[in-house]
Structures are given as C-alpha cells and as structure tokens.
Design an enzyme around this catalytic site. Structure first.
Site: not given
Ligand code: UT7
Length: 329
Positions: A114, A254, A284
């Site tokens: 990215c 970004h 993204n």
């Molecule tokens: O471009 C390169 C750089 N990339 C980035 O900067 C991305 C950085 N990361 C993020 O933007 C975020 O971490 C995400 C958007 C990917 C995820 O958000 P989060 O608040 O960090 O969520 P998490 O990974 O901690 O997951 C929270 C919960 C999980 O469920 P449990 O384990 O708490 O039951 C996931 O399984 O959300 C669940 N989850 C979803 N639920 C519904 C993960 N993806 C989804 C989804 N829909 N698409």
C-alpha cells in the site's frame, strides 16, 4: 542547483463494477452495519475477469498525461507501485509503456504494497533532483480482488481495485514534493502477506487446497502498527520540510480504515475538512488509494495551487512513508 519535482497532472481509473456491502452479505457472513462501523466502507470497484492491473494503470496514466499537457514520448521513466502485477514478468510498467507509447521511457515495478505510490514518489523525486530524469509517471495500481479469498470475511470486505497516476516534472521553483520519508519494519512481515505462489512456496495443488495464494492478515495488529507508522512518517516528513501540523492544508492518508484515519487526524488536531476520505466509495485500493484521492481532492476543489498537502501510507512489509507537497496545479 536545487531541482524540485512538481506535479503537473493527476488521473485515476476504477473498474465499472461496484460491489456494495449488501452484495457482500450474500457472499460471506457479514453485515452492512459491521463493515460501515468497523471500516467506514460502503462500496468498492472490482475488476472483471479480462481486466488486469496494467489496464487500470494505463487509463490513469493517460488521464494524468492529458492534464499535464505533455506527450508520452516526453516521459523518461514509468514506475508502477503494485503487488498485483499482470505477471511476474515483464513488469506492469512495461505493459503501460507500450499501451501509452512512451517510447523513450525506462519502466519498472516497485513492490511496497500500500506504500507503493509514496515509495515511487520518493524515488522519482531523487531521480529528478539528480538530473537523471525530467518527466516521470508515478503510478499506484492494484487489483487486490484477484488476490482475495472470497470465503474469508476478515479480508474480502476490505479491498477494491483501481489505479492512480501523477506526472512529475523537474522545476527550479520552490514547489512540488518538498520532502518525503520512507522506511520499513520488516520484523512484521507475517502479519500481512500472500504466503504462496512465489518462489518460497510455488503454486501447487496443496496451495490451492489451503488457499495460501490469497491475502492473509491479522487485522488488529496491522491496525495498531498502521496508526503508529503513519504518525511517525508524517512527523519525519514535516520535520524534513521544516513545517508544522498548523501549516498543513490537507492530509490524504492511505484509505484502509476510517478509524485509522480519525486517529491520525485527532493526533494532528486537524478539523474534518482538512482530512480527505473516499474509502466509503473505493475501499482499500492498496497503492492506488493516494493518487485516486489526490485526483478527487483536486477535482472537487479541496486542493488548490499553493496548498500544503501531506500524504501518508502504510502497507505489508511493513512499509511506511509520507510526503509533503506544495500543490502546483
Ligand atoms: O492496507 C494495508 C493496511 N491494512 C490495514 O491497515 C487494515 C487494518 N485493520 C483493520 O482495518 C481492522 O483490523 C479490520 C477492519 C480488518 C478488522 O476490524 P477489528 O475491529 O480490528 O476487528 P477484529 O479483527 O478484532 O475482529 C472483531 C470481530 C471478530 O469476531 P470475534 O472473534 O470477536 O467473535 C471477527 O471474527 O469481528 C469479526 N469479523 C467480522 N464480522 C462481520 C471480522 N470480519 C468481519 C466481517 N463481518 N467482515
């Protein structure tokens, strides 16, 4: 003589097909509400089967050249920041060169995920300052949809396809790219990668079965590192330019997550109108996110001649960077 690089043209292309959060609800166990609240995204553009990264990059390059009012034969170098090249080789930049007929240019790809566009801009600035090149096309282009596991809800809701380009030109005026700062933290490569399909683990039936030829990401860890990394990059780039947060007219970060962007804006004490956001429409788009946003910011009148623009990115590697630009068109 201190030769600077000014931006004389910008342009972008996004594929026609739009994939909404509602569409994604039919593909994986997710919801419009979750995606909007956790990422800020509503829709993204997805390339069709026939479209490759160089097709999008070519469209963006032609638009940037049109605005720059220079011919393709005047371009000395084409750099494409991409991690989704058409092929391992030749480079995507070589396909672009042929498409736009930039007959005298050198052409190569740059792999910084990215951060690819900012890495490219930083290198281009150096090439122009040294007198090696006068006109450079810096392109950020990715079709991450082709590297996406459409059964993995952790990643498939995040990415979109697109390309953005700028034409940089040598100038003796005190304008253009005032400073840039790029760096990496390669101790964290495991947190965001496409594990297989390269020379480490070539493509095989096993790879296909384990789906390791797709993007794998530990989102939460990447999130924390992204905030810290972009903040560090902005501070370093502003410091090099001898400028402060108060001097900044617009920040284009970004476009990975609205919460990452808000966190950076809060630290810099920036009002919402000084932070450009379009991830709701594009998701993204990896290395394309900044040049797409730059083009839209200029087109909508949010970037005017003389404005101080800060761009910053973070990506797999981890790669990071920022640049300070005095807008010159
Ligand atoms: O471009 C390169 C750089 N990339 C980035 O900067 C991305 C950085 N990361 C993020 O933007 C975020 O971490 C995400 C958007 C990917 C995820 O958000 P989060 O608040 O960090 O969520 P998490 O990974 O901690 O997951 C929270 C919960 C999980 O469920 P449990 O384990 O708490 O039951 C996931 O399984 O959300 C669940 N989850 C979803 N639920 C519904 C993960 N993806 C989804 C989804 N829909 N698409």
């Amino acid at each position: 003589m201190n030769i600077k690089s000014k931006i004389i043209g910008v342009g972008f292309t996004a594929p026609e097909k739009i994939l909404t959060n509602k569409d994604l609800e039919k593909i994986v166990e997710t919801s419009d509400e979750w995606i909007k609240s956790r990422t800020g995204m509503s829709e993204r553009h997805i390339a069709d089967e026939k479209t490759a990264t160089s097709d999008l990059a070519t469209g963006a390059a032609l638009k940037a050249l049109e605005m720059a009012k220079i011919g393709p034969e005047e371009i000395d170098l084409i750099m494409v920041g991409t991690v989704s090249p058409d092929m391992f080789f030749p480079s995507t930049a070589c396909f672009v060169q042929n498409n736009i007929k930039a007959v005298k240019a050198a052409a190569f790809d740059l792999s910084a995920a990215c951060s690819g566009f900012i890495y490219g801009l930083s290198l281009a600035k150096g090439m122009i300052a040294s007198g090696e090149a006068k006109n450079i096309l810096v392109i950020g282009a990715d079709c991450l949809s082709k590297l996406t596991d459409w059964t993995d809800r952790n990643t498939c809701v995040l990415f979109g396809d697109g390309a953005g380009a700028v034409v940089l030109q040598a100038t003796e005026e005190d304008t253009g790219v005032l400073s840039s700062h790029i760096f990496s933290d390669a101790s964290k490569t495991h947190l965001l990668q496409v594990p297989a399909g390269g020379s480490r683990t070539p493509f095989s039936v096993e790879v296909l079965e384990q789906r390791t030829n797709f993007i794998k990401m530990e989102g939460n860890e990447v999130f924390k590192n992204a905030v810290k990394g972009m903040e560090r990059a902005i501070d370093a780039a502003l410091n090099k330019a001898g400028l402060k947060y108060e001097d900044v007219s617009l920040v284009i970060p970004h476009q990975a997550n609205i919460r990452i962007i808000e966190s950076i804006a809060k630290r810099m004490k920036l009002p919402p109108e000084k932070v450009f956001i379009n991830l709701d429409k594009y998701g993204n788009t990896s290395s394309a996110s900044i040049p797409i946003a730059m083009t839209e910011a200029y087109a909508s009148g949010k970037l005017k001649k003389g404005d101080i623009l800060v761009i910053t990115a973070f990506g797999a590697g981890f790669t990071m960077g920022a640049a300070v630009i005095r807008w010159s068109i």
